[in-house]
Design an enzyme around this catalytic site. Structure first.
Site, PDB file in Angstrom:
ATOM      1  N   LYS A 158       0.827  -1.215   0.000  1.00  0.00           N
ATOM      2  CA  LYS A 158       0.000   0.000   0.000  1.00  0.00           C
ATOM      3  C   LYS A 158       0.855   1.256   0.000  1.00  0.00           C
ATOM      4  CE  LYS A 158      -4.051  -1.615   2.579  1.00  0.00           C
ATOM      5  NZ  LYS A 158      -4.871  -1.399   3.778  1.00  0.00           N
ATOM      6  N   GLY A 164      -8.189   5.422  -1.062  1.00  0.00           N
ATOM      7  CA  GLY A 164      -8.937   5.285  -2.308  1.00  0.00           C
ATOM      8  C   GLY A 164      -8.377   4.245  -3.255  1.00  0.00           C
ATOM      9  N   LYS A 201      -0.934  -8.047   5.519  1.00  0.00           N
ATOM     10  CA  LYS A 201      -1.573  -9.296   5.122  1.00  0.00           C
ATOM     11  C   LYS A 201      -2.842  -8.908   4.364  1.00  0.00           C
ATOM     12  CE  LYS A 201      -2.844 -13.740   5.781  1.00  0.00           C
ATOM     13  NZ  LYS A 201      -2.031 -14.818   5.232  1.00  0.00           N
ATOM     14  N   TYR A 202      -3.115  -9.565   3.226  1.00  0.00           N
ATOM     15  CA  TYR A 202      -4.306  -9.241   2.443  1.00  0.00           C
ATOM     16  C   TYR A 202      -5.520  -9.986   2.994  1.00  0.00           C
ATOM     17  CZ  TYR A 202      -7.543  -8.915  -1.486  1.00  0.00           C
ATOM     18  OH  TYR A 202      -8.644  -8.697  -2.268  1.00  0.00           O
ATOM     19  N   HIS A 208     -16.392  -3.253   5.054  1.00  0.00           N
ATOM     20  CA  HIS A 208     -15.860  -1.940   5.401  1.00  0.00           C
ATOM     21  C   HIS A 208     -16.798  -1.313   6.427  1.00  0.00           C
ATOM     22  CE1 HIS A 208     -14.647   2.378   3.967  1.00  0.00           C
ATOM     23  NE2 HIS A 208     -14.813   2.293   5.261  1.00  0.00           N
ATOM     24  N   HIS A 235     -13.848   1.618  -5.345  1.00  0.00           N
ATOM     25  CA  HIS A 235     -13.598   2.508  -4.202  1.00  0.00           C
ATOM     26  C   HIS A 235     -14.580   3.669  -4.120  1.00  0.00           C
ATOM     27  CE1 HIS A 235     -10.082   0.118  -3.417  1.00  0.00           C
ATOM     28  NE2 HIS A 235      -9.723   0.272  -4.680  1.00  0.00           N
ATOM     29  N   LYS A 237     -18.259   4.486  -2.867  1.00  0.00           N
ATOM     30  CA  LYS A 237     -19.385   3.920  -2.123  1.00  0.00           C
ATOM     31  C   LYS A 237     -20.681   4.155  -2.896  1.00  0.00           C
ATOM     32  CE  LYS A 237     -16.838   4.807   2.074  1.00  0.00           C
ATOM     33  NZ  LYS A 237     -16.474   5.867   3.036  1.00  0.00           N
ATOM     34  N   ARG A 291     -12.464  14.519   8.241  1.00  0.00           N
ATOM     35  CA  ARG A 291     -13.467  15.446   7.704  1.00  0.00           C
ATOM     36  C   ARG A 291     -14.855  14.850   7.898  1.00  0.00           C
ATOM     37  NH1 ARG A 291     -14.696  11.963   3.693  1.00  0.00           N
ATOM     38  NH2 ARG A 291     -12.948  11.035   2.608  1.00  0.00           N
ATOM     39  N   ARG A 337     -26.564   6.544  -2.987  1.00  0.00           N
ATOM     40  CA  ARG A 337     -25.941   7.679  -3.679  1.00  0.00           C
ATOM     41  C   ARG A 337     -26.449   7.703  -5.119  1.00  0.00           C
ATOM     42  NH1 ARG A 337     -19.752   8.723  -1.842  1.00  0.00           N
ATOM     43  NH2 ARG A 337     -19.949   8.070   0.326  1.00  0.00           N
TER      44      ARG A 337
END
Ligand code: MV4
Length: 454
Positions: A158, A164, A201-202, A208, A235, A237, A291, A337
């Protein structure tokens, strides 16, 4: 209390902040690009200032123009909203240096959480569980091999500057590590100008889950429960709900209290969200957003708290005035959304809204800045409305969501409305049985069906 707040944003979130200000007796200043001269956030604000041409880099990201607008209108404070300047440490510093209050966390907290390596180390030190992996940045491929040997494969590389999903690569085994290593670093360098990476580790099939936090300037911090944001694509939502259908009361209380304790220990102030992966009954901190979030709405619906009002209130320096025990949770809420995008290809669909009818009734909230005749400019994010529904329980909420999606009319542009109707009718969704990969798998299966018919 502030007398005048400049809202450095556009669209539904600018309107959302305007509404909180008006109810607090605060007058508002809108800023806008030339593309947004007819926007609802400009019409409703008490004053407005044009800050530049349509490209965001020349207007909503134009720091001197925003500060100048605050100076000429005599604003006390600047609310950055979501995206744009909201997680920019330099902006937060400059706002303060120019004598305005930044409605958000300290620049230092923005810095700490903006660097994912620093963020992880900071919360780990406070005892928050994280994904097993490197301690800090990984400096060489040799080191990467050693860490992977310890954690076991698959591993994830990462970007420290990431978030994102950019600069993130999976290595399934030792043979794949070198490629993942160089791809992740290359992407990170290109996207952020910083090729620092770390390793974890994946986790193959997590959910989420994020915790809404609020801290004041006096070290008090509370949580407003979790949101399940697993229904996403690339990524982005798509549907969020609170509470998560995956957690029991004990897990909910455990992670909420732990997150609030951690944020309190680092004297976090303002609203913030800690993101976790949740798999096999375990939570793993991954990132913190410093935020307000798009999906704060569903938390408001189940707690009855106006989070933007609280955010503005704590920014004045007053203490929270309540404790964790005072926060009550009631019922269920789901947000869809509604993006102006083709519901099959996800290609943005800017243009004129020829007809518009928003749903209503008990438990229905539509946060949007669009109207009939409004022309969606092609320059910005495609989110045009948030349909937020609540009910006594999840079942009632889903039935109401089905009803409201059927009432919603947005004509002239493509929207995700038809996709939402399909998602909420899926047995997996109805059963609350989904992970972060569910939507992409569902869309791929639908595509395969369509192609088979051809
Ligand atoms: C992970 C992961 C699996 N294992 N970390 C994606 C972007 C960044 N926010 C963190 N992400 C992930 N980190 C480990 N150790 C899977 C993801 C991930 C993801 C996380 C949250 C929401 C959607 C996601 C979609 C793909 C991958």
């Amino acid at each position: 209390m502030f007398e005048k707040v400049l809202i450095a944003n556009r669209g539904e979130i600018a309107l959302r902040i305007h509404r909180a200000c008006k109810e607090m007796g605060i007058s508002t200043v809108a800023v806008h690009s030339t593309a947004d001269a007819d926007a609802m956030h400009v019409r409703l604000a008490d004053e407005s200032v044009c800050i530049g041409p349509p490209p965001a880099k020349d207007s909503y990201l134009n720091i001197p123009a925003i500060l100048e607008a605050a100076a000429i209108t005599g604003a006390d404070a600047i609310h950055p909203g979501i995206g744009f300047m909201s997680e920019n440490q330099r902006f937060a510093e400059l706002v303060q240096e120019h004598g305005f209050t930044f409605i958000g966390p300290s620049p230092e907290h923005i810095r700490i959480m903006g660097d994912k390596v620093t963020a992880k180390a900071t919360v780990m030190e406070q005892g928050l569980p994280t994904v097993p992996g490197s301690t800090g940045a990984v400096k060489s491929l040799d080191e990467a091999y050693q860490i992977a040997k310890k954690t076991g494969y698959p591993v994830l590389i990462k970007a420290a500057a990431g978030g994102g999903g950019k600069g993130m690569k999976v290595a399934q085994n030792e043979d794949g590590l070198e490629e993942a290593w160089s791809l992740a670093r290359g992407e990170a360098k290109a996207a952020f100008g910083n090729d620092e990476v770390y390793m974890e580790k994946y986790l193959g099939n997590p959910r989420h889950i994020e915790i809404q936090l609020l801290g004041d300037h006096h070290g008090n911090c509370v949580h407003f429960g979790e949101r399940d944001c697993s229904i996403q694509r690339r990524h982005q939502k798509v549907v969020e709900e609170a509470p998560s259908p995956a957690l029991n009361a004990k897990e909910r209380e455990f992670i909420g209290n732990l997150a609030a304790k951690t944020a309190g220990a680092i004297a976090y102030r303002g609203v913030g969200t800690m993101e976790f992966l949740y798999e096999d009954g375990e939570f793993y901190f991954i990132e913190m957003n410093t935020r307000l979030q798009v999906e704060h709405t569903i938390t408001e619906m189940i707690t009855g708290v106006d989070l933007v009002r609280e955010q503005i209130r704590v920014a004045t320096g007053v203490p929270l005035g309540y404790t964790q025990e005072d926060i009550e949770f009631n019922g269920h809420s789901i947000q869809c959304r509604i993006n102006a995008e083709n519901p099959d290809t996800f290609i943005p669909s800017p243009g004129k809204i020829t007809n518009y009818h928003a749903p209503g009734g008990l438990g229905v909230r539509v946060d949007s800045a669009i109207y009939e005749g409004y022309k969606i400019p092609p320059n910005y994010d495609s989110l045009i409305a948030k349909l937020v529904v609540s009910g006594k329980n999840r079942n009632e909420c889903i039935l109401r969501l089905k009803r409201t999606l059927g009432e919603f009319v947005i004509g002239g542009v493509d929207t995700l409305l038809p996709l939402h109707s399909r998602i909420i009718a899926q047995p997996d969704f109805i059963n609350g049985d989904y992970s972060i990969h569910w939507l992409e798998k569902y869309l791929a299966a639908e595509d395969a069906k369509k192609n088979a018919k051809k």
